[in-house]
Design an enzyme around this catalytic site. Structure first.
Site, short mmCIF file in Angstrom:
data_model
loop_
_atom_site.label_atom_id
_atom_site.label_comp_id
_atom_site.label_asym_id
_atom_site.label_seq_id
_atom_site.Cartn_x
_atom_site.Cartn_y
_atom_site.Cartn_z
N LYS A 189 0.86 -1.19 0.00
CA LYS A 189 0.00 0.00 0.00
C LYS A 189 0.90 1.24 0.00
CE LYS A 189 -1.85 2.89 2.62
NZ LYS A 189 -1.75 4.02 1.65
N GLU A 264 9.62 1.82 10.70
CA GLU A 264 10.60 2.85 10.31
C GLU A 264 9.88 4.18 10.38
OE1 GLU A 264 13.72 2.29 9.60
OE2 GLU A 264 13.74 0.12 9.43
N CYS A 298 13.58 11.44 6.06
CA CYS A 298 13.52 11.03 7.47
C CYS A 298 14.89 11.07 8.11
CB CYS A 298 12.97 9.60 7.54
SG CYS A 298 13.82 8.48 6.43
N GLU A 395 9.64 17.00 14.26
CA GLU A 395 10.05 16.75 12.88
C GLU A 395 9.27 17.70 11.97
OE1 GLU A 395 8.56 13.18 10.87
OE2 GLU A 395 10.60 12.81 10.17
P1 NAD Z 1 2.24 8.81 7.18
O1 NAD Z 1 2.49 8.21 8.51
O2 NAD Z 1 1.23 9.87 7.04
O3 NAD Z 1 1.83 7.66 6.13
C1 NAD Z 1 2.65 6.54 5.90
C2 NAD Z 1 1.81 5.41 5.33
O4 NAD Z 1 0.91 4.97 6.34
C3 NAD Z 1 0.95 5.84 4.14
O5 NAD Z 1 0.94 4.81 3.18
C4 NAD Z 1 -0.42 5.97 4.78
O6 NAD Z 1 -1.48 5.80 3.88
C5 NAD Z 1 -0.38 4.84 5.78
N1 NAD Z 1 -1.39 4.88 6.84
C6 NAD Z 1 -2.12 5.93 7.27
N2 NAD Z 1 -2.97 5.53 8.25
C7 NAD Z 1 -2.74 4.21 8.44
C8 NAD Z 1 -3.29 3.24 9.32
N3 NAD Z 1 -4.25 3.53 10.19
N4 NAD Z 1 -2.82 1.98 9.24
C9 NAD Z 1 -1.84 1.66 8.38
N5 NAD Z 1 -1.29 2.54 7.51
C10 NAD Z 1 -1.73 3.80 7.55
O7 NAD Z 1 3.69 9.30 6.67
P2 NAD Z 1 4.02 10.21 5.40
O8 NAD Z 1 3.58 11.60 5.65
O9 NAD Z 1 3.60 9.52 4.14
O10 NAD Z 1 5.62 10.12 5.43
C11 NAD Z 1 6.43 10.97 6.18
C12 NAD Z 1 6.85 10.32 7.47
O11 NAD Z 1 7.52 9.10 7.21
C13 NAD Z 1 7.85 11.17 8.23
O12 NAD Z 1 7.56 11.12 9.59
C14 NAD Z 1 9.18 10.49 7.94
O13 NAD Z 1 10.18 10.71 8.91
C15 NAD Z 1 8.77 9.07 7.90
N6 NAD Z 1 9.75 8.28 7.16
C16 NAD Z 1 10.53 7.41 7.86
C17 NAD Z 1 11.51 6.70 7.20
C18 NAD Z 1 12.40 5.72 7.92
O14 NAD Z 1 13.12 4.99 7.28
N7 NAD Z 1 12.38 5.69 9.23
C19 NAD Z 1 11.67 6.85 5.81
C20 NAD Z 1 10.85 7.75 5.15
C21 NAD Z 1 9.88 8.47 5.82
#
Ligand code: NAD
Length: 492
Positions: A189, A264, A298, A395
């Site tokens: 997803k 992550e 991130c 962040e």
């Molecule tokens: P987000 O948490 O808004 O979304 C991430 C994913 O989770 C999306 O696919 C979203 O649709 C899904 N999601 C939303 N609600 C959910 C639920 N209830 N159950 C399961 N999945 C659900 O994050 P974003 O805004 O897309 O990305 C940015 C964030 O990701 C930042 O905090 C960044 O630091 C983090 N990030 C971390 C890493 C790492 O390796 N640690 C890498 C890239 C980004």
């Protein structure tokens, strides 16, 4: 992400993107009730296409398809899986122009970054895990009874791979490549903001010979289908990358079902410049650390900690250099900073910069939305904020750098470790002993010395504290897609 591909980026053109469907069991199909959602080009704000908005029954179908494909894929010898994964890398490279164009359009990612980093790293991950797929071995163990004892490393089953908006290709292949190498099947997803490259990758995986059902793609909203996917009885492991808030929720849902998971999550890395740093190199690394991927990284370095004796010099150097980092159309090969990936991301940055002003922060450079279509924000440096300001602690996820000063090495380490996050950290020093000493004390999954964003599929990364748990990349990631079974055969 250090890979280099010298092909010019100038040939990349904004693509025409066809409306997207779900990819389930090797078939392209509409979502239940035929619902769709729009995909926006962040550099113009205009709608470029729409994709299927999966519902719960679509998730059920995708999980069922992955389950049906599991036995066959798990029984495929590692060497044969490896051959297919190597072909994926070949097709990724052969179709690099399409991938670069699609990812740049969808995320607003500069093509200068997208080809060498996003697309080449994707190919490298498939190659890397193809190599490891051939040596997923157990061990024999000596025990003091007449028995032959050995371990087997077996695939876990169906993996739900949930990915964020900022590195769609890299962060989906960092899950799918090791998962497939180990014999698992996948329901992917992608983020609702940036779903397009996942659909292109479904085509590429198929072209490379990945059998139907082994990888399924459901585009849709996490708020609508996330819980259903994570808690699905047919899903055996959750591999999640995203924000700490959503990850915490997803972990509680997966935890209630005792599912193995990798989380992550967010980051807010400190980048420490000691007084014995090579200043020219350090300034370059600091700028790279906070503008890389338009700050939507991130593992970016948005918290600069500078030795007091160098503070004014470093702030002055940033004031001179940062406004010259090329910002503009992601399809211009000279562009380094593109738009933010969406209005919600830009608004979050604006809110934090407004708060910094209200708290007495000094805007050294930048600080405003760029006056043009799309979601552009100036690269911004903010000095003199208190350590406990939310602008320092939270962040922000945009091209924003805060600068703080420190006296001693101990103080630098305390400030660096002084947030709830622990994903990456970095330091600039020419003192070898200090490099090792401080690297050992930093609470982070990866520490860089004298550069930033040195990443490779062989080097594991992941979080501590609120940045999550588990590791991607390296043999560590492959191991997380297997489980160990012990077999003990009596010889009596
Ligand atoms: P987000 O948490 O808004 O979304 C991430 C994913 O989770 C999306 O696919 C979203 O649709 C899904 N999601 C939303 N609600 C959910 C639920 N209830 N159950 C399961 N999945 C659900 O994050 P974003 O805004 O897309 O990305 C940015 C964030 O990701 C930042 O905090 C960044 O630091 C983090 N990030 C971390 C890493 C790492 O390796 N640690 C890498 C890239 C980004």
């Amino acid at each position: 992400m250090t890979a280099v591909d010298d092909r010019p980026t100038a040939t990349v053109r904004r693509p025409d993107v066809a409306p997207g469907k779900l990819f389930i069991g090797g078939q392209w199909r509409a979502a239940e009730n035929g619902v769709r959602f729009d995909v926006v080009d962040p550099s113009t704000g205009s709608v470029v296409t729409s994709v299927a908005r999966a519902g719960k029954s679509d998730v059920d179908d995708a999980v069922a398809a992955a389950r049906a494909a599991f036995d066959g894929w798990a029984a495929t010898p590692g060497r044969h899986r490896a051959r297919i994964l190597r072909r994926v890398a070949d097709v990724v490279r052969a179709r690099a122009d399409e991938l670069v164009a699609t990812e740049s359009l969808d995320v607003g990612k500069p093509v200068s970054l997208c080809r060498p980093v996003d697309v080449e790293t994707t190919a490298e991950q498939y190659e890397y895990y193809a190599a490891l797929a051939q040596s997923i071995d157990g061990a024999t163990r000596q025990i003091p009874i007449p028995a032959h004892a050995y371990t087997r490393r077996e695939p876990i089953g169906v993996v739900a791979a949930i990915t964020p908006f900022n590195f769609p290709l890299i962060l989906s292949s960092s899950k799918i490549a090791p998962a497939l190498a180990a014999g698992n099947t996948v329901v992917h997803k992608p983020a609702e903001d940036t779903p397009l490259s996942a659909l292109l990758m479904a085509e590429i995986l198929t072209e490379a010979g990945v059998p139907a059902g082994v990888v399924n793609v459901v585009t849709g909203f996490g708020s609508e289908i996330g819980d259903h996917l994570v808690s699905h009885p047919g899903v055996d492991k959750v591999a999640f990358t995203g924000s700490t808030a959503v990850g915490r929720h997803a972990a509680s849902v997966a935890g209630a079902r005792l599912k193995p998971m990798t989380m992550e999550l967010g980051g807010n890395a400190a980048h420490i410049v000691f007084e014995d740093a090579d200043l020219e190199k350090a300034i370059g690394a600091v700028i790279k650390g906070f503008v890389f991927n338009t700050g939507q990284f991130c593992m970016g370095g948005p918290r600069l900690l500078v030795a007091s004796s160098l503070y004014d010099t470093v702030v002055g150097a940033l004031a001179d250099a940062v406004p010259h980092v090329p910002l503009g159309d992601p399809f211009d090969p000279a562009t380094v900073i593109g738009p933010m990936a969406g209005e919600r991301h830009l608004s979050k940055v604006e809110r934090h910069v407004a708060l910094a002003r209200a708290e007495g922060g000094r805007i050294v450079t930048g600080g405003r939305r760029v006056d043009r279509d799309g979601f552009f924000f100036e690269p911004t440096v903010i000095a003199d904020l208190p350590d406990d300001s939310p602008v320092v602690q939270e962040e922000i996820f945009g091209p924003v750098l805060t600068v703080q000063r420190f006296g001693s090495e101990d103080e630098a380490v305390a400030l660096a470790n002084g947030t709830s996050y622990g994903l990456a950290a970095g330091l600039q020093t020419e003192n070898l002993a200090r490099a090792h000493r401080v690297a050992a004390r930093l609470q982070a999954g990866i520490v860089w010395v004298n550069d930033w964003a040195m990443l490779d599929p062989a080097i594991p990364f992941g979080g501590v504290k609120d940045s999550g748990h588990g590791r991607e990349y390296g043999p560590e990631a492959l191991a997380s897609y297997t489980r160990t079974k012990s077999v003990v055969i009596s010889l009596a």
